[in-house]
Scaffold this motif. Sequence first.
Motif, PDB file in Angstrom:
ATOM      1  N   SER A 177       0.808  -1.219   0.000  1.00 32.62           N
ATOM      2  CA  SER A 177       0.000   0.000   0.000  1.00 32.62           C
ATOM      3  C   SER A 177       0.836   1.262   0.000  1.00 32.62           C
ATOM      4  CB  SER A 177      -0.920   0.015   1.232  1.00 32.62           C
ATOM      5  OG  SER A 177      -1.778  -1.109   1.227  1.00 32.62           O
ATOM      6  N   ARG A 179       2.996   4.227  -1.360  1.00 35.71           N
ATOM      7  CA  ARG A 179       2.989   4.864  -2.675  1.00 35.71           C
ATOM      8  C   ARG A 179       4.191   5.780  -2.902  1.00 35.71           C
ATOM      9  NH1 ARG A 179       0.457   1.266  -3.445  1.00 35.71           N
ATOM     10  NH2 ARG A 179      -1.757   1.044  -3.902  1.00 35.71           N
ATOM     11  N   GLU A 191       3.758   8.169   2.215  1.00 36.11           N
ATOM     12  CA  GLU A 191       2.343   8.253   1.843  1.00 36.11           C
ATOM     13  C   GLU A 191       1.867   6.866   1.435  1.00 36.11           C
ATOM     14  OE1 GLU A 191      -0.479  11.133  -0.797  1.00 36.11           O
ATOM     15  OE2 GLU A 191       1.114  10.072  -1.850  1.00 36.11           O
ATOM     16  N   THR A 193      -1.828   4.460   0.575  1.00 34.28           N
ATOM     17  CA  THR A 193      -3.237   4.494   0.194  1.00 34.28           C
ATOM     18  C   THR A 193      -3.910   3.254   0.762  1.00 34.28           C
ATOM     19  OG1 THR A 193      -2.705   5.680  -1.846  1.00 34.28           O
ATOM     20  CG2 THR A 193      -4.859   4.613  -1.721  1.00 34.28           C
ATOM     21  N   GLN A 197      -8.023   6.018   0.865  1.00 39.40           N
ATOM     22  CA  GLN A 197      -7.635   7.192   1.642  1.00 39.40           C
ATOM     23  C   GLN A 197      -6.123   7.341   1.615  1.00 39.40           C
ATOM     24  OE1 GLN A 197      -9.984   9.232   2.814  1.00 39.40           O
ATOM     25  NE2 GLN A 197     -11.533   7.816   2.053  1.00 39.40           N
ATOM     26  N   ASP A 198      -5.650   8.521   1.232  1.00 41.00           N
ATOM     27  CA  ASP A 198      -4.216   8.829   1.212  1.00 41.00           C
ATOM     28  C   ASP A 198      -3.784   9.281   2.601  1.00 41.00           C
ATOM     29  OD1 ASP A 198      -4.104   8.220  -1.475  1.00 41.00           O
ATOM     30  OD2 ASP A 198      -4.479  10.290  -2.105  1.00 41.00           O
TER      31      ASP A 198
END
Length: 688
Positions: A177, A179, A191, A193, A197-198
């Motif tokens: 997940s 990024r 960051e 996701t 949701q970021d």
Amino acid sequence: MARIQKKGTSGNAKNYITRSQAVRKLQISLGDFRRLCIFKGIYPREPRSKKRVSKSSTPSTTFYYAKDIQYLLHEPLLAKFRDQKALAKKISKALGRNEVSDASRLERNLTPKLSLDHIIKQRYPTFVDALRDLDDALSMLFLFANLPSTSEVPAKIIAKCQRLTLEFEHYLIRTHSLRKSFLSIKGIYYEATIQGQDILWLVPYKFVQRTGADVDFRIMATFVDFYTTLLGFINFRLYTSIGLVYPPRFDAKSEEQGAELGAFQLEGQNANGQTEIEGTADAQSNQKAQAEADRLLALPEEQQPGQAAEDGADNEGDDSGETNDQTSGALDQFTSVDESADTLPQPSATADASATGRLFEPFTFFLSRETPRHSLEFIVKAFGCKRVGWASVLGEPGSYCSEDDSRITHQIVDRPDLPLPSPPLTDGDDDEEEEGVVNRKPNERVPGRIYVQPQWVWDSINAGKLQRPDLYAPGATLPPHLSPWVKQKRGDYDPTAPLAEQETAAEVEMEDEGEDVVVDGADEGSESEEIDGVRGDEEAREMEVELEEEDGGMDVQLAQSDDEEPEDQDTAAAAADEWGGFSGDEGAADADADESAARQAQAELEAEALGHAPVNPTKPATGTAQAKRSKAEREAQEDVERRKMMMPRRKRKMYEKMVYSNARKDEETGKLRAKRRKIEKGATGAKG
């Protein structure tokens, strides 16, 4: 006769309440009031007029909503706070009578335990709401996980923060997940996701932290208590959503030896509800890594990345029987009912995210001792790598291989250039090499292995593809490390683009003439560029829309026309005199230009005859680049000034402020371009 209303019983005076009034109403101490407000998410409010809100002659400084304080009256934690206060009185009386054993017994048996579970459910009714508020929680917990143990920060809190953050990192590794990431002066930004949701958080570098005396750790500890409860709930939901048992098994002995991520042992649940051990993140999962690496290397080069991603997904499904909605879930396809309608674009983010999440899967990494091991291990594993090794002195548990292992494909180093291996002095009869191990000298490269600096990992994941390793070789000057969240706008300085594509026309002219480019502000034609939308600035476009919609007794279309000529010749001549001769006689201007060129040529011939550099005594101080401004630019500048006079005062002030801010931005970008131009010229001179 109307009834006289008492002051302070209606309006804003009734809607707000001061902090001292709230403390007296709740009958708790100021410290407990602060803790309760932090737990419940109630913050001070700023009224429009403190004089109207305040019931006394001296206005107070801190106000709260009266409804928020009324809501706190029914909080179960108030009873816990009162029990703590009563227990503190009993302990102090026992200590006053020198009854130490009774005081310790009271503290051990009667200390009330605070539970924040009901507050988590109240503040976050859905799981998505909790994910949206996870940024500050992760930043705070990662900060406390890297702090030293002191009297203000006990070791128990630090260990709890470390355990929760490592569990969260394991979920990101398992679901791919993560990024983006960025190395800044404050720390490392990440960051991820999760369920659309970021989540962005900051992790400090693992330096020796020194806590200052001006930091109130009591308030920060209150936030930590709330955030640890929140992250515990979120980790439980995330683990169970992918079929893992929470909490995972934790090996304290491996943690003491420096395993970190390798100290956790993930467990999955099969279809019958039975628990199956899936192995640790490093040791047990690496038992299958060698066979998989050999199979990937045996495949053709064009089939290795895709085949590795498919086989990795199949192996995960076979081992745990789980379904990952982050990487394997297919998006819905939208079809139009009407054949004549426009074609709807189909989403394709899932395939791109899956391919990017397995960027490092075919590789085996070795982390040198001078590199940030934990952050690099977390990133490369989050992007598909399952084979990471480091020196045994940094922690034997969890390490995959030694530095001399021939299976390593990439070694991350942060030291000066390493020399290539020297040829052997003997035939090698006496020194027999073991299978899979390369004998080499210290600080010497291993043939067939790629050596890169740590920035290569961050730039590769931010770009979504592998960068050129030669640009990140040991000892090489690294490319600029840019933030992946900053979007370049037209007119801003871009260090990745060539300098010739970013230079303005004035800078190009001055450079061609051999002059030093001096940035004193914005270009003279910046106002015309702003008002005509040449630079594409959003503020300028909004200003034009406002001008067109303004009903101030003016016609904007007439002001924008360039072909319109004044009816009265005397008026036109007066306007030309007023504007300093911007629209002078074209023939006179040409004659002056010819005469200036002749004088310049004569001065160059005289200087060449004397053996000096050519000097132009007639050149103005502002430079020839500004003197050669064309007639079209002068007319555009005149049109801008004319339109500014037709603006209302409020719009004109707003426009001038916008032009000033843009001029400051242009000045900063001009300084950066001048600095880069100087560096490039110096590098060219050194090569020459």
